[in-house]
Design a protein around this motif. Structure first.
Motif, PDB file in Angstrom:
ATOM      1  N   THR A  85       0.842  -1.193   0.000  1.00 62.90           N
ATOM      2  CA  THR A  85       0.000   0.000   0.000  1.00 62.90           C
ATOM      3  C   THR A  85       0.876   1.241   0.000  1.00 62.90           C
ATOM      4  OG1 THR A  85      -1.694  -1.172   1.262  1.00 62.90           O
ATOM      5  CG2 THR A  85      -1.848   1.228   1.188  1.00 62.90           C
ATOM      6  N   ILE A  86       0.512   2.208  -0.818  1.00 62.53           N
ATOM      7  CA  ILE A  86       1.253   3.465  -0.888  1.00 62.53           C
ATOM      8  C   ILE A  86       0.286   4.576  -1.298  1.00 62.53           C
ATOM      9  CG2 ILE A  86       1.917   3.122  -3.306  1.00 62.53           C
ATOM     10  CD1 ILE A  86       4.541   4.533  -2.708  1.00 62.53           C
ATOM     11  N   GLY A  87       0.519   5.754  -0.786  1.00 66.99           N
ATOM     12  CA  GLY A  87      -0.252   6.927  -1.203  1.00 66.99           C
ATOM     13  C   GLY A  87       0.563   7.782  -2.149  1.00 66.99           C
ATOM     14  N   VAL A  88      -0.006   8.150  -3.289  1.00 72.07           N
ATOM     15  CA  VAL A  88       0.718   8.934  -4.292  1.00 72.07           C
ATOM     16  C   VAL A  88      -0.145  10.105  -4.737  1.00 72.07           C
ATOM     17  CG1 VAL A  88       2.009   6.928  -5.112  1.00 72.07           C
ATOM     18  CG2 VAL A  88      -0.155   7.531  -6.197  1.00 72.07           C
ATOM     19  N   SER A  89       0.482  11.054  -5.359  1.00 71.83           N
ATOM     20  CA  SER A  89      -0.225  12.191  -5.944  1.00 71.83           C
ATOM     21  C   SER A  89       0.197  12.336  -7.392  1.00 71.83           C
ATOM     22  CB  SER A  89       0.084  13.478  -5.178  1.00 71.83           C
ATOM     23  OG  SER A  89       1.469  13.774  -5.244  1.00 71.83           O
ATOM     24  N   ASN A  90      -0.648  12.943  -8.189  1.00 73.94           N
ATOM     25  CA  ASN A  90      -0.372  13.200  -9.603  1.00 73.94           C
ATOM     26  C   ASN A  90      -0.129  14.702  -9.788  1.00 73.94           C
ATOM     27  OD1 ASN A  90      -0.856  10.467 -10.260  1.00 73.94           O
ATOM     28  ND2 ASN A  90      -3.044  10.857 -10.428  1.00 73.94           N
ATOM     29  N   THR A 118       1.232  11.218 -14.090  1.00 74.34           N
ATOM     30  CA  THR A 118       0.163  10.342 -13.624  1.00 74.34           C
ATOM     31  C   THR A 118       0.748   8.981 -13.275  1.00 74.34           C
ATOM     32  OG1 THR A 118      -1.397  11.467 -15.096  1.00 74.34           O
ATOM     33  CG2 THR A 118      -2.091   9.355 -14.183  1.00 74.34           C
ATOM     34  N   VAL A 119       0.524   8.545 -12.047  1.00 72.53           N
ATOM     35  CA  VAL A 119       1.036   7.257 -11.579  1.00 72.53           C
ATOM     36  C   VAL A 119       0.084   6.146 -12.005  1.00 72.53           C
ATOM     37  CG1 VAL A 119       1.709   5.902  -9.560  1.00 72.53           C
ATOM     38  CG2 VAL A 119       2.142   8.372  -9.613  1.00 72.53           C
ATOM     39  N   PHE A 120       0.624   5.102 -12.685  1.00 66.95           N
ATOM     40  CA  PHE A 120      -0.202   3.998 -13.173  1.00 66.95           C
ATOM     41  C   PHE A 120       0.089   2.676 -12.465  1.00 66.95           C
ATOM     42  CE2 PHE A 120      -0.704   6.932 -16.712  1.00 66.95           C
ATOM     43  CZ  PHE A 120      -2.045   6.775 -17.012  1.00 66.95           C
ATOM     44  N   GLY A 121       1.147   2.619 -11.709  1.00 59.80           N
ATOM     45  CA  GLY A 121       1.477   1.365 -11.047  1.00 59.80           C
ATOM     46  C   GLY A 121       2.525   1.587  -9.986  1.00 59.80           C
ATOM     47  N   VAL A 122       2.842   0.513  -9.267  1.00 56.94           N
ATOM     48  CA  VAL A 122       3.793   0.620  -8.159  1.00 56.94           C
ATOM     49  C   VAL A 122       5.203   0.232  -8.567  1.00 56.94           C
ATOM     50  CG1 VAL A 122       1.978   0.203  -6.473  1.00 56.94           C
ATOM     51  CG2 VAL A 122       3.274  -1.742  -7.382  1.00 56.94           C
ATOM     52  N   ALA A 123       5.377  -0.337  -9.750  1.00 57.13           N
ATOM     53  CA  ALA A 123       6.709  -0.750 -10.187  1.00 57.13           C
ATOM     54  C   ALA A 123       7.547   0.471 -10.575  1.00 57.13           C
ATOM     55  CB  ALA A 123       6.607  -1.719 -11.364  1.00 57.13           C
TER      56      ALA A 123
END
Length: 236
Positions: free
Chosen positions: A26-31, A65-70
């Motif tokens: 689990t991670i919180g991200v922003s765009n 824009t973040v699309f994945g965790v990799a």
């Protein structure tokens, strides 16, 4: 190759699932969006009968824009939009007026599948039982232009107000979808054995579409009586 791809995934930071090969992450991200807008306007009386005005709006922006965790699974989309207008109003005689306008619109955006060039050169790898690796999306190059010229004359003659003129619009559409390799594994076991369910390459080279629109019209507002006016016209 698969070990290299899997190394791009973060280690679980949550409980392990029923399958010991998988854990929750689990991670919180922003765009983030960076945007700068510039505007300019000019009005000039070239003479007592000639008025010139113009304006321009330029918007430069960058959206991530973040699309994945990799690693590198961010689409970075730099863009620029330009709106420009130039208008000339000329009073030929007290009863004859001509208004000429030129408009220019540009939309240019180049979303990249990843800000990391090494990741962009890798295939999109989908794992049926877990998160994917490689680029999140395709590279897309878009550059569209539109040129519009309009000229309208107004003539007041007795009880008639006559307008006639036309518009010409020239459109240029340019787009490219970068070629991207895609590998799909239905299960994690298939990935460990490097047995892909499907391998493909998708995309299309840059193409250009061109079209021109013409719009002509004639309009006559004829006041027959103080309480009766005919609105006549023809448009193509």
């Amino acid at each position: 190759v698969i070990q290299t791809e899997l190394s791009q995934l973060p280690l679980p930071n949550g409980p392990i699932t029923s399958d010991p090969n998988f854990g929750n992450y689990t991670i919180g991200v922003s765009n983030p969006l960076t945007e700068n807008t510039y505007m300019g306007k000019i009005d000039a009386m070239l003479s007592k009968v000639n008025h010139l005005s113009g304006r321009i709006n330029v918007n430069k922006n960058l959206t991530d824009t973040v699309f994945g965790v990799a690693t590198g699974q961010i689409q970075s989309a730099p863009g620029i939009m330009v709106l420009a207008m130039l208008d000339d109003t000329y009073t030929i005689t007290p009863k004859l007026l001509n208004d000429a306008t030129f408009n220019y619109n540009r939309f240019h955006v180049d979303p990249l599948s990843s800000p990391d060039e090494d990741i962009r050169n890798e295939p999109i790898v989908n794992y049926g039982e877990g998160a994917g690796t490689g680029p999140g999306l395709f590279n897309i190059l878009i550059a569209n232009n539109s040129f519009t010229y309009q000229d309208i004359a107004t003539w007041v003659h007795g009880h008639q107000q006559i307008k006639f003129g036309g518009t010409v619009v020239r459109n240029q559409v340019n787009k490219e979808l970068g070629f991207q390799m895609i590998a799909t594994f239905l299960t994690f076991a298939q990935a460990q054995q490097n047995q892909a369910f499907s391998d493909s390459t998708l995309g299309f080279p840059r193409f250009g579409l061109r079209n021109t629109y013409y719009d002509l019209f004639f309009q006559d507002d004829y006041q027959l009586r103080p309480r009766l006016t005919l609105n006549l016209g023809l448009r193509y």
